[in-house]
Design an enzyme around this catalytic site. Structure first.
Site, short mmCIF file in Angstrom:
data_model
loop_
_atom_site.label_atom_id
_atom_site.label_comp_id
_atom_site.label_asym_id
_atom_site.label_seq_id
_atom_site.Cartn_x
_atom_site.Cartn_y
_atom_site.Cartn_z
N TYR A 293 0.86 -1.20 0.00
CA TYR A 293 0.00 0.00 0.00
C TYR A 293 0.89 1.24 0.00
CZ TYR A 293 -4.35 2.52 1.04
OH TYR A 293 -5.46 3.33 0.99
N TYR A 343 -5.45 5.86 -7.13
CA TYR A 343 -5.73 5.62 -5.72
C TYR A 343 -7.16 5.14 -5.62
CZ TYR A 343 -6.70 6.67 -0.78
OH TYR A 343 -7.06 6.60 0.54
#
Lengths: 389, 452
Positions: A293, A343
């Site tokens: 991430y 994102y």
């Protein structure tokens, strides 16, 4: 009973990734789900479970209505922002392993750039006093109000403890933008950057430059999870869920776990990592690619340490010399990650892990058997290990 | 601050120098009129607004009111100062910021009610360019003199810094600072701040300190809680410098700190009074309780040792007005030199009523929205009031003293919602040093001269 090997990802789907989708978040969710079901060779009639983020604006029943799903046997929400990403798949796998459902679609869709931007200063009502409101109340009155600022507080201490520099963070951004440059679906397709570009980009919250921060994106991603047995009969090679885990740490807060212990670590991710390795019976040397991430570069370094790819404080050396680039020691986010592709709260990373297992990524790592995937950092989080059958 | 590089051949600098010479050559020129004679109604407005109850003002005017008599009032075509042309040239050349740095007043004698005044101005000089904390700038000085029937009665030196604002992270965000949600488990903390205490929860059973607080001790599971008042001393564990995006109520860049308190808990707050490039992990810091408004006080931090001396306990204050006044030297010499503190709550009413009582209608002193649009946190105290409060403080603490002059070096703004704490020290029979501190730091450092 172990969850390992009982369920698999059979389909992945997504909308385009943009800065202004021009349509509702529910429409994005429905489009991503249909795309994923087609990819899996299934129809909405096969779906009996839906899982999304607590943060998602479109409820499971709303998505079911759009898809024409006749009824749901399982629905669930996972909390804590981007920490939910792999958790949605974990919940789906649990439901399938326990017989609550047969085919579950996990989705996340938002207009995070054209609608409510997460990068803006957070605002919360002073009149609600739930536990999350109280957590924010120790921080927002001081203008400490953005995810970049909350991560910067950890990053500054990490630099102090281990001598890491802004350039070490920059190498993560350079790697992600290199990967995105060759990914036609990435927002930053054909737009790589240099370390000099990174250093020259303006301060957002010191010690973070603009290019340490992921993009803000509109878009949706959906993942179809079914039993490993059923997945074998579907069009694509299944990405078997070798391990799935959630985790939080001591004194855990939403992004503000500053009050106990060591700011240079991510105990929630450490817990997720231990569970994943144990469940899958694998270790760091057994994965050929990782999806880490990357909402902000510093936490990619800390994750490499928490997950055991290198020792404490050694990540700056691990990322040096293209260490996490597609031809490096450990290819990380070959899709370009959230810094380069889009994102979508970690869900686009799960889709890339599936492509790596299938062997269909635009930046395919050769000989992939196992891929590790992580979700949001600084928050209670989750992770997966996907395995080629 | 240091002198910037020589400006030989700099066209702007040359023009400024020529203009400064022209203005100096003008000498002393009549200033705008003093429309009203020294009069009881204006004095009463002033004394009520500033809370100055000196009985002498029934006969004479408070000396620090001198500038009030020549203020133009709410007048759109108000006459400017003798320095206006040079200020305008600086403005056009990018030195758009302005901040008053010094105000020095000398009082030849107190004025009687009914006296008619006139005033003059003369240009006092231009220095610069200098590099300052605000940006590169020029100091511009002028003088004003007041006369009654040809007799000089007071003089003032006024100095401003015209500066080129440094590039910031964009315009300050509109709106106000976020406020905390407060629940039954956290109320003691916020209540404590309003009472001047920084509180940390302690388990009433096992004694464990805990911040942020919660209803059950994670160690022994007791729900019985108490709190301790902590010292406010700590060291910086980590920090960030916020540049972007805009945060309502904040003017970037600003520093947010994570502090290790010496009692063993951590706390987040803003680090005030420390330029971002001087912040270091491990630096000693101390808490300062910043009053945001009547309902909210926030614990903030500043470098240790940068605070003005803490005011004495509240009980000490009335003693200064009693029979054993510190001025009468009944205390040991060292103690006698320290004057008891005076705290003034800078409510919006106080800031606005004092601005109007000093005939200062500049909007930043009464229009909150406009003050914020110009980058201020809130409306703030005007200089005429700061001068008046210094006068009030010294004459209350040293009853019977007669003011000869007040020299003030101006620091951070005194915003509405803050508290101005005046502390003082008599250096000798005729000199008192006064410090006016607000939560952001020193608002004014004054030297007050008394007649022998």
């Amino acid at each position: 009973m172990s969850i390992s090997g009982t369920a698999a990802i059979a389909g992945i789907g997504a909308t385009e990734f943009s800065k202004e989708s021009g349509r509702s978040e529910l429409q994005l969710a429905a489009e991503a789900c249909i795309d994923a079901l087609k990819d899996a060779g299934l129809t909405p009639a096969d779906v009996d479970g839906l899982v999304t983020f607590t943060a998602d604006a479109s409820t499971e029943i709303a998505v079911a209505r759009e898809l024409g799903v006749p009824g749901l046997s399982f629905f669930s929400r996972v909390d804590y922002g981007g920490g939910a990403a792999c958790g949605t798949v974990a919940h789906a796998a649990m439901a399938i392993a326990t017989g609550l459902a047969e085919t579950v679609v996990c989705y996340r869709a938002f207009n995070e750039r054209s609608g409510r931007r997460f990068g803006r200063a957070a605002a919360r009502s002073e009149h609600a006093a739930g536990t999350a409101d109280l957590e924010f109340s120790w921080h927002l009155p001081y203008g400490f109000a953005t995810p970049a600022a909350w991560v910067a507080m950890y990053a500054r201490r990490y630099m102090h403890e281990y001598g890491a520099t802004s350039e070490d963070f920059g190498r993560v951004a350079v790697a992600m933008r290199r990967h995105a440059a060759t990914n036609p679906n990435a927002w930053f397709h054909e737009r790589p950057i240099t370390l000099e570009d990174h250093q020259a980009s303006r301060w957002v919250v010191e010690p973070l430059h603009l290019l340490d921060c992921c993009q803000e994106s509109d878009g949706g991603v959906a993942i179809v999870v079914t039993s490993a047995e059923r997945a074998r009969d579907l069009p694509h090679p299944p990405a078997v869920i070798g391990a799935a885990a959630q985790g939080s740490g001591p004194g855990q807060m939403m992004m503000f776990s500053y009050y106990e212990g060591d700011l240079t670590t991510l105990p929630a991710m450490g817990r997720v990592g231990e569970t994943l390795w144990r469940q899958a019976g694998l270790g760091p040397a057994d994965v050929q690619a990782a999806i880490l991430y990357d909402h902000f570069t510093p936490f990619v370094l800390v994750q490499l340490e928490e997950l055991g790819f290198c020792g404490r404080g050694e990540a700056k050396d691990f990322v040096a010399d293209g260490g996490i680039e597609v031809d490096g020691r450990l290819p990380v986010n070959p899709n370009g990650g959230q810094l380069g592709e889009a994102y979508i709260h970690g869900m686009n990373g799960i889709a890339e892990a599936v492509r790596q297992i299938r062997g269909t990524s635009v930046n395919q790592v050769p000989g992939v058997a196992n891929v590790l995937v992580t979700a949001g950092t600084g928050v209670p989080t989750s992770g997966l290990i996907l395995t080629r059958p | 601050m240091t002198a910037a590089s020589p400006r030989r051949g700099d066209a702007l600098h040359d023009r400024l120098t020529v203009l400064a010479e022209e203005l100096t050559a003008l000498g002393e020129r009549p200033a705008g009129p003093c429309p009203d004679p020294v009069n009881a109604p204006m004095i009463r407005n002033w004394t009520q607004a500033l809370g100055d109850h000196d009985a002498r003002w029934a006969e004479t005017a408070p000396p620090a009111m001198i500038q009030v008599w020549s203020m133009p009032g709410l007048n759109r075509d108000k006459p400017g100062t003798i320095a206006d042309r040079i200020l305008a040239l600086l403005n056009e050349s990018g030195f758009t910021g302005v901040v008053a740095t010094n105000c020095e007043q000398t009082y030849d004698r107190y004025l009687r009610h009914g006296e008619e005044l006139r005033s003059t101005m003369r240009f006092g000089g231009l220095t610069g360019p200098k590099r300052t904390g605000l940006g590169e700038g020029y100091f511009v000085t002028w003088h004003q003199t007041w006369y009654a029937e040809g007799e000089r009665v007071a003089e003032m030196m006024f100095r401003v810094l015209k500066f080129r604002p440094r590039a910031a992270g964009g315009p300050p965000a509109k709106g106000r600072r976020a406020r905390p949600a407060i629940g039954p488990d956290t109320r003691f903390f916020w209540d404590g701040l309003r009472d001047g205490e920084l509180r940390v929860q302690r388990c009433a059973e096992c004694g464990r300190l805990r911040h942020p607080p919660g209803p059950m001790c994670p160690e022994c599971h007791a729900t019985k809680r108490e709190h301790v008042t902590v010292s406010g001393r700590g060291t910086l564990h980590s920090y960030v410098v916020h540049h972007h995006p805009p945060v309502p109520g904040f003017d970037p860049p600003f520093v947010v700190a994570l502090v290790d308190l010496e009692e063993g808990v951590r706390m987040v707050g803003d680090l005030l009074g420390c330029p971002p490039d001087q912040v270091r992990i491990g630096m000693p810091v101390e808490a300062v309780l910043q009053k945001i408004d009547d309902d909210l006080v926030l614990p903030q931090w500043r470098p240790a040792g940068s605070a003005p001396k803490p005011p004495p306990a509240q009980g000490a204050e009335p003693a200064a007005q009693g029979a054993e006044s510190v001025a009468q030297g009944t205390e040991p010499a060292k103690a006698a030199a320290e004057l008891a503190a005076l705290s003034v709550d800078l409510t919006p009413t106080f800031v606005i009523s004092t601005a109007l009582a000093t005939r200062d209608f500049t909007p930043v002193h009464h229009d909150t929205a406009l003050a914020r649009a110009q980058g201020s946190t809130d409306i703030f105290l005007n200089i005429l009031t700061t001068m008046g409060l210094v006068q009030r403080y010294v004459l209350e603490r040293l009853p019977g003293a007669v003011l000869e002059g007040v020299s003030v070096r101006l620091g951070v703004p005194a915003y509405a919602g803050d508290t101005l704490t005046l502390t003082g020290r008599a250096l000798d029979d005729r000199t008192v040093e006064v410090r006016g501190a607000v939560s952001l730091g020193d608002h004014a450092i004054a030297t007050v001269r008394l007649k022998g």
